[in-house]
Design an enzyme around this catalytic site. Structure first.
Site, PDB file in Angstrom:
ATOM      1  N   TYR A  55       0.697  -0.915  -0.098  1.00 20.39           N
ATOM      2  CA  TYR A  55      -0.047  -0.173   0.184  1.00 20.39           C
ATOM      3  C   TYR A  55       1.155   1.156   0.325  1.00 20.39           C
ATOM      4  O   TYR A  55       1.863   1.661   1.103  1.00 20.39           O
ATOM      5  CB  TYR A  55      -1.089   0.705   0.783  1.00 20.39           C
ATOM      6  CG  TYR A  55      -1.967  -1.072   1.030  1.00 20.39           C
ATOM      7  CD1 TYR A  55      -2.161  -2.004  -0.006  1.00 20.39           C
ATOM      8  CD2 TYR A  55      -2.921  -1.382   2.551  1.00 20.39           C
ATOM      9  CE1 TYR A  55      -2.657  -2.645  -0.073  1.00 20.39           C
ATOM     10  CE2 TYR A  55      -4.097  -2.107   2.856  1.00 20.39           C
ATOM     11  CZ  TYR A  55      -4.115  -3.115   1.184  1.00 20.39           C
ATOM     12  OH  TYR A  55      -5.232  -3.943   1.478  1.00 20.39           O
ATOM     13  N   PHE A 210     -13.799  -4.639  -0.545  1.00 19.59           N
ATOM     14  CA  PHE A 210     -15.107  -4.370  -0.893  1.00 19.59           C
ATOM     15  C   PHE A 210     -16.426  -4.633  -0.599  1.00 19.59           C
ATOM     16  O   PHE A 210     -17.269  -4.971  -1.500  1.00 19.59           O
ATOM     17  CB  PHE A 210     -15.287  -5.299  -2.134  1.00 19.59           C
ATOM     18  CG  PHE A 210     -13.602  -4.708  -3.126  1.00 19.59           C
ATOM     19  CD1 PHE A 210     -13.057  -4.464  -3.044  1.00 19.59           C
ATOM     20  CD2 PHE A 210     -12.918  -5.800  -3.935  1.00 19.59           C
ATOM     21  CE1 PHE A 210     -11.127  -4.025  -4.000  1.00 19.59           C
ATOM     22  CE2 PHE A 210     -12.037  -5.941  -4.988  1.00 19.59           C
ATOM     23  CZ  PHE A 210     -11.365  -4.946  -4.996  1.00 19.59           C
ATOM     24  N   PRO A 211     -16.722  -4.394   0.837  1.00 25.27           N
ATOM     25  CA  PRO A 211     -17.779  -4.653   1.522  1.00 25.27           C
ATOM     26  C   PRO A 211     -18.988  -3.931   0.601  1.00 25.27           C
ATOM     27  O   PRO A 211     -20.249  -4.401   1.721  1.00 25.27           O
ATOM     28  CB  PRO A 211     -17.741  -3.730   2.774  1.00 25.27           C
ATOM     29  CG  PRO A 211     -16.736  -2.685   2.958  1.00 25.27           C
ATOM     30  CD  PRO A 211     -15.576  -3.633   1.304  1.00 25.27           C
ATOM     31  N   LEU A 212     -19.286  -2.701   0.315  1.00 25.69           N
ATOM     32  CA  LEU A 212     -20.011  -2.072  -0.711  1.00 25.69           C
ATOM     33  C   LEU A 212     -19.435  -2.276  -1.364  1.00 25.69           C
ATOM     34  O   LEU A 212     -20.989  -1.691  -2.709  1.00 25.69           O
ATOM     35  CB  LEU A 212     -19.595  -0.877  -0.157  1.00 25.69           C
ATOM     36  CG  LEU A 212     -20.027  -0.218   1.171  1.00 25.69           C
ATOM     37  CD1 LEU A 212     -19.464   1.102   1.332  1.00 25.69           C
ATOM     38  CD2 LEU A 212     -20.994  -0.933   1.827  1.00 25.69           C
ATOM     39  N   GLY A 213     -19.222  -3.337  -2.373  1.00 22.34           N
ATOM     40  CA  GLY A 213     -19.749  -3.639  -4.070  1.00 22.34           C
ATOM     41  C   GLY A 213     -18.512  -2.772  -4.551  1.00 22.34           C
ATOM     42  O   GLY A 213     -18.155  -1.279  -4.568  1.00 22.34           O
ATOM     43  N   GLY A 214     -18.792  -2.085  -5.869  1.00 24.74           N
ATOM     44  CA  GLY A 214     -18.189  -1.588  -7.379  1.00 24.74           C
ATOM     45  C   GLY A 214     -17.202  -1.103  -7.053  1.00 24.74           C
ATOM     46  O   GLY A 214     -16.788  -0.180  -7.448  1.00 24.74           O
ATOM     47  N   PRO A 217     -15.313  -1.331 -12.294  1.00 22.57           N
ATOM     48  CA  PRO A 217     -16.297  -0.765 -13.084  1.00 22.57           C
ATOM     49  C   PRO A 217     -17.153  -2.897 -13.556  1.00 22.57           C
ATOM     50  O   PRO A 217     -16.309  -3.403 -13.379  1.00 22.57           O
ATOM     51  CB  PRO A 217     -15.392  -0.725 -14.517  1.00 22.57           C
ATOM     52  CG  PRO A 217     -14.493   0.397 -14.183  1.00 22.57           C
ATOM     53  CD  PRO A 217     -14.189  -0.524 -13.130  1.00 22.57           C
TER      54      PRO A 217
END
Length: 298
Positions: A55, A210-214, A217
């Protein structure tokens, strides 16, 4: 379920909402601001921080070191299996070979300024969105676990986790004493439901990224779901907070590591532990269809 209660991460008890430090690299030009965000997280009770040497090519680890030092009250979870590639087509590349895993642990120790990292995740490339291993980066799990357990025996890491794995890989790894699994998972991408249940049965923390997706693309976003926006409006929270709260209500072994480089966003993320979702709301959210999170990058 009381979602702001404590959870288990190996032998440690931690708050169920921690902090994902990856986005601190966005403050590379303002190191003091990055340190201030990390210290604010600690002041607000964060005791579980997720990071990686790759990171910001060590920048994020150095911020954590300067912000909290060797605070025994914070469980640092890092990961190996990739390394920075600033001149490549993507900012990182896989580093799956045993000697690369060992070098990754040593690099994490150096930038974090510690003698032992409490939990070290082995980031594989077996499933979910992300890069796929090719050539000499296709490495057998047993060879990887051999070096990870050796590092644990040497005291350089405290415990072993997995990331980006299939349920078959997890089952093979269980004898090594796995304490957490990090996979892409959210309300709209629940393909790993069987693995989540296996983790719950085995006392393994489930730590979704990615707990909120998206994240890429074409991937679905939790905040775009009408059921989520309706619940948010009814309860006076943001759609993102509802999506995170659903994860905490969904299974008691879920630990969250939402990330941000903004103090206000940090406070909003940490507040989800106090959100209560009643049975009717949960039933409505549970009915949201799961969509594929399979996106391969190379």
């Amino acid at each position: 379920m009381t979602t702001n209660s404590a959870g288990r991460l190996g032998e440690r008890t931690v708050s169920r909402v921690g902090f994902g430090a990856m986005q601190l690299h966005r403050l590379h030009a303002d190191r003091d601001a990055a340190i201030a965000v990390m210290r604010h997280a600690r002041d607000l009770g964060v005791d579980h921080v997720d990071t990686a040497q790759f990171y910001g090519d060590g920048f994020v680890n150095e911020v954590i070191r300067d912000a909290i030092g060797d605070d025994d009250g914070v469980v640092i979870v890092s990961k190996v299996g990739a390394e920075p590639d600033p001149d490549g087509p993507r900012p990182l590349r896989l580093a799956q070979r045993p000697e690369q895993l060992r070098a990754g642990v040593e690099a994490n120790l150096a930038t974090l300024g510690v003698e032992q990292i409490p939990v070290m995740n082995l980031r594989r490339a077996d499933g979910g969105p992300g890069i796929r291993a090719e050539g000499d980066q296709v490495v057998d799990l047993d060879d990887q676990l051999a070096v990870m357990t050796a590092l644990r025996d040497e005291g350089k890491i405290g415990a072993i986790g997995l990331s980006g794995v299939t349920i078959e890989i997890l089952r093979r790894a269980l004898p090594a004493g796995i304490v957490c699994v990090q996979n892409a998972y959210s309300l709209v991408a629940r393909e790993d439901e069987d693995m989540l249940r296996l983790c719950a049965d085995e006392g393994i923390a489930w730590v979704p990224f990615f707990p909120l997706g998206g994240a890429f693309p074409g991937l679905p976003k939790v905040a775009d779901e009408p059921a989520v926006t309706a619940a948010a409006q009814a309860l006076g929270h943001s759609p993102a907070q509802i999506g995170l709260a659903w994860l905490l209500h969904h299974s008691p072994n879920v630990l969250l590591i939402p990330g941000t480089a903004d103090r206000d966003h940090l406070e909003a993320n940490l507040a989800v532990g106090a959100i209560s979702l009643d049975d009717a709301t949960m039933a409505t959210l549970d009915a949201v269809p799961s969509q594929s999170a399979e996106v391969t990058l190379g």
